[in-house]
Scaffold this active site. Structure first.
Site, PDB file in Angstrom:
ATOM      1  N   GLY A 203       0.826  -1.198   0.000  1.00 55.81           N
ATOM      2  CA  GLY A 203       0.000   0.000   0.000  1.00 55.81           C
ATOM      3  C   GLY A 203       0.860   1.247   0.000  1.00 55.81           C
TER       4      GLY A 203
ATOM      5  N   GLY B 287      12.334  -0.598   1.711  1.00 53.91           N
ATOM      6  CA  GLY B 287      11.991  -1.120   0.394  1.00 53.91           C
ATOM      7  C   GLY B 287      12.491  -0.259  -0.749  1.00 53.91           C
TER       8      GLY B 287
ATOM      9  N   ARG C 141      15.511  12.940  -0.311  1.00 58.06           N
ATOM     10  CA  ARG C 141      14.741  13.298  -1.509  1.00 58.06           C
ATOM     11  C   ARG C 141      13.438  12.506  -1.537  1.00 58.06           C
ATOM     12  NH1 ARG C 141      18.148  13.138  -6.417  1.00 58.06           N
ATOM     13  NH2 ARG C 141      18.089  15.414  -6.414  1.00 58.06           N
TER      14      ARG C 141
ATOM     15  N   ASN D 233       8.055  10.529  -4.616  1.00 54.72           N
ATOM     16  CA  ASN D 233       6.714  10.844  -5.111  1.00 54.72           C
ATOM     17  C   ASN D 233       5.933  11.542  -3.992  1.00 54.72           C
ATOM     18  OD1 ASN D 233       3.856  10.607  -5.562  1.00 54.72           O
ATOM     19  ND2 ASN D 233       4.278   9.098  -7.157  1.00 54.72           N
TER      20      ASN D 233
ATOM     21  N   GLY E 266      14.021   6.447   4.171  1.00 56.04           N
ATOM     22  CA  GLY E 266      12.722   5.759   4.247  1.00 56.04           C
ATOM     23  C   GLY E 266      11.653   6.663   4.826  1.00 56.04           C
TER      24      GLY E 266
ATOM     25  N   GLU F 229       7.897   4.614   8.281  1.00 57.53           N
ATOM     26  CA  GLU F 229       7.744   4.469   9.727  1.00 57.53           C
ATOM     27  C   GLU F 229       8.018   5.730  10.532  1.00 57.53           C
ATOM     28  OE1 GLU F 229       8.976   0.007  10.621  1.00 57.53           O
ATOM     29  OE2 GLU F 229       9.899   0.806   8.839  1.00 57.53           O
TER      30      GLU F 229
HETATM   31 MO1  MOS Z   1       7.677  -2.500   9.298  1.00 61.26          MO
HETATM   32  S1  MOS Z   1       7.273  -2.901  11.282  1.00 61.26           S
HETATM   33  O1  MOS Z   1       9.387  -2.592   9.340  1.00 61.26           O
HETATM   34  O2  MOS Z   1       7.083  -3.776   8.405  1.00 61.26           O
END
Ligand code: MOS
Length: 697
Positions: free
Chosen positions: A465, A507, A583, A586, A657, A660
């Site tokens: 998502g 990711g 940076r 999107n 990232g 989180e």
């Molecule tokens: Mo997140 S808790 O690193 O999937």
């Protein structure tokens, strides 16, 4: 060290490529996998918290029309690998926690399976059990490491001496509640063994890592990883609860093997998720701050107590942010665990950093108050030149700019010294900081192929998502130097190259790096005028890796709280977060991640609380009626902005990232705002009205 890309597609406000299919309802989720005449299964769960099964009677279940098979520890296959006790289900008669999987019914319809599962008669020999976390237990132990592999304790200097010598100190204990992940899509699997039951296993599984599921499940069943095909194009949220396969995936595969050649679907119910999908441990945070009269910290210490399951260790890294946030010559962090007869805790959005930014950031507010210093100034005075933990220089740390820009946008300077009143409402504002590490995993591969006049980028990544379907083409297009419309991503399937988990906010950084390497290799090999079928790989491992810098994302969060003077009702009409997240690939998707994290932080602050009943040994509010997750009416104006300054060391894109960081610090900002509004200091999450009501004016 990394060359920042020529950015054309990166930074564009592109809509989600998967958006239309999701909105139209045509995007297939795991439970909807297109298979012939699927069977359905329903788990049987232990109804005691500890003990052993003395008898299981499945005769009434088997007599139900439409029931295909019933598996229990008596007849279920022996698994090849049982070292992970969470996954070693139906292997013996031991019960380690209430709700543990002890059987499964497979039937023609889900209704039949569920009804028949109710008819399984189980007798137990019950044992004493223990589910109560406290800091004064005499059996707390020191784990060898904390998640995923950090040192359990750290120490520099002498905290005790510094505290004794400090002009001003804060010594308080803060607690955060047990929280459960509640993604909208439950944990679901459709499993299909080929007709022999010995060959290949296909799993359509709602997971943040198709390759992770392949690795774990092939191990549990003792088959070649290549024999397990995992498919997951779309996920309805995970937050970490789908970052590793839990026992439900093993159960689905076991159930399907009992009816080889026929696909079996398993969807955990919302209630079952509270036992089986992992959860955030409650934490007890003993916090110490010592400072001089000017607010310069001389000591900072956090001693954490939290829980794990007796059958499997998970040690939340709650002390991590304290190791890095502020300068102070004397510092300490420790983690101690109580092993209880409870389900296994696991990842929930920013494990460690999220609970670990509650106690310390409220303590900073308490210190600012004790000193009579503005809480932003206190933080500015303790800004470290280098990472206090590793001693390394920052890859980039723009926290000061976040604080300054946030203060300006929020109108911090108009904040009154004491509480303000608006009719029956007490009004206040508060702030706290955010931090999250910048992770780039070591292994992931992208294959780029020129196909039908466009470029295809393949990687077995997952889009839970967050936007991978959309941002991977953006990164790949810029790395190839072509328009983004000329790039198609293919993800969510183990037939594509290995990718690490969509977790740890890693990711995009990881897979994007592989995409850049693949694009470079492709251009070197085939130039700018490739032929149909030209194809090459790129791996993260070939990209230069920076180990010389400490890399973190930062943020400053601001909250306004209104507390009803008669009822204690707490409202948060306004949240603002300003983030240093490198940076932005999107902006549309980034905003969604950041305000999503902040909303979840608000929910943690005010609502989320898994209530363990020590008499039963289970979380009793195990559904969405009783476990409240912030809904529209709870959420006011949430704004997230970012500095958009590329990080020169993190990766080729200059990104950090964003999945989180938004949840870290939010709850502290809310608690600090509630204190400013009411004078009541709430140190225990969630901040419910009973905790403020008695002390209201
Ligand atoms: Mo997140 S808790 O690193 O999937």
């Amino acid at each position: 060290m990394t060359d920042l890309l020529e950015t054309r597609a990166i930074g564009q406000d592109l809509v989600r490529r998967d958006g239309e299919a999701k909105v139209r309802g045509t995007a297939p989720y795991a439970f909807e996998a297109d298979v012939d005449t699927p069977a359905y299964c329903h788990p049987v769960q232990a109804t005691v918290a500890r003990g052993r099964i003395t008898s299981i009677d499945t005769s009434a279940t088997e007599a139900v029309e439409g029931v295909l098979t019933v598996l229990t520890n008596l007849g279920a296959e022996r698994l090849a690998k049982t070292d992970d006790a969470e996954l070693a289900i139906l292997q013996d008669d031991a019960i380690a926690f209430r709700g543990q999987l002890i059987g499964v019914v497979v039937a023609d319809t889900s209704e039949t399976a569920r009804q028949a599962a109710d008819l399984v008669r189980v007798e137990y020999e019950e044992s004493e059990f223990d589910v109560e976390l406290s800091a004064d237990r005499d059996d707390l132990y020191k784990p060898e490491k904390i998640n995923p592999s950090y040192p359990t304790d750290t120490a520099q200097g002498d905290v005790d001496a510094a505290m004794a010598a400090a002009a001003v100190t804060v010594e308080q204990t803060y607690t955060t509640a047990m929280n459960h992940n509640n993604p909208i899509e439950p944990h679901t699997t459709t499993a299909l063994w080929d007709a022999s039951g010995a060959g290949t296993l296909t799993l359509w599984d709602s997971t943040q890592s198709v390759h992770g599921v392949r690795r774990v499940i092939s191990g549990v069943f003792g088959i070649d990883p290549e024999q397990v095909h995992v498919i997951c194009p779309y996920i309805g949220g995970g937050f970490g609860s789908k970052g590793t396969p839990h026992a439900n995936v093993v159960l689905a595969a076991m159930a399907a093997r009992a009816v080889p050649g026929r696909a079996v679907r398993l969807a955990l119910t919302r209630q079952q998720m509270f036992f089986l999908a992992g959860y955030r441990t409650p934490t007890i945070q003993r916090m110490q701050l010592g400072a001089d009269r000017d607010g310069r910290l001389s000591a900072i210490a956090l001693d954490v107590v939290e829980q794990t399951s007796r059958i499997k260790e998970f040690a939340e890294q709650t002390g991590m942010p304290t190791r890095t946030m502020y300068a102070a010559p004397n510092r300490r962090t420790t983690h101690r665990l109580a092993a209880l007869d409870v389900p296994v805790p696991s990842w929930m959005r920013a494990p460690g950093e999220c609970p670990g930014m509650f106690g310390p950031e409220v303590a900073m507010d308490e210190l600012a108050e004790a000193l009579g210093i503005d809480p932003i100034d206190l933080r500015l005075r303790n800004e470290p030149d280098v990472d206090p933990d590793s001693g390394k220089p920052w890859s980039s740390r723009l926290l000061v700019r976040c604080l300054q820009e946030g203060a300006e946008r929020f109108g911090w300077s108009e904040r009154g010294a004491g509480r303000q009143r608006d009719g029956q409402w007490l009004v206040g504002t508060g702030m706290a900081c955010s931090i999250y590490p910048v992770y780039r995993q070591a292994k992931s591969t992208v294959t780029i192929r020129f196909e039908d006049g466009r470029y295809v980028a393949e990687i077995g990544a997952a889009d839970l998502g967050t936007g991978a379907w959309t941002v991977l083409p953006q990164i790949t297009a810029d790395a190839l130097g072509v328009p983004v419309e000329h790039v198609e991503a293919r993800i969510g399937d183990t037939r594509y190259p290995f990718a690490t988990v969509a977790g740890g906010s890693s990711g995009t950084s990881t897979w994007g790096t592989a995409a850049v390497e693949a694009a470079k290799a492709f251009r070197e090999k085939f130039g700018t005028d490739p032929a149909d079928g030209d194809e090459t790989d790129g791996e993260v491992g070939t990209a230069a890796k920076d180990d010389e810098h400490a890399a973190f994302a930062f943020g400053a969060q601001f909250a306004e709280a209104r507390v009803n003077v008669d009822t204690g009702e707490i409202r948060v009409p306004r949240l603002l977060g300003v983030f240093d997240v490198g940076r932005i690939i999107n902006p549309r998707l980034a905003r969604s991640q950041l305000i999503g994290g902040m909303t979840m932080g608000l929910s943690m602050a005010l609502h989320e609380n898994s209530v363990m009943d020590p008499r039963l040994g289970q979380v009793v509010n195990h559904d969405l009626a009783d476990y409240h997750v912030a809904a529209n009416a709870d959420v006011g104006d949430i704004e997230a902005v970012w500095l958009d300054v590329p990080d020169p060391y993190a990766n080729a894109m200059g990104s950090k990232g964003i999945g989180e960081i938004g949840i870290t610090g939010t709850a502290a900002a809310v608690s600090n705002a509630v204190h400013h509004a009411t004078g009541v200091r709430v140190r225990d999450l969630p901040i419910t009205l009973d905790k403020v009501l008695a002390e209201l004016p």
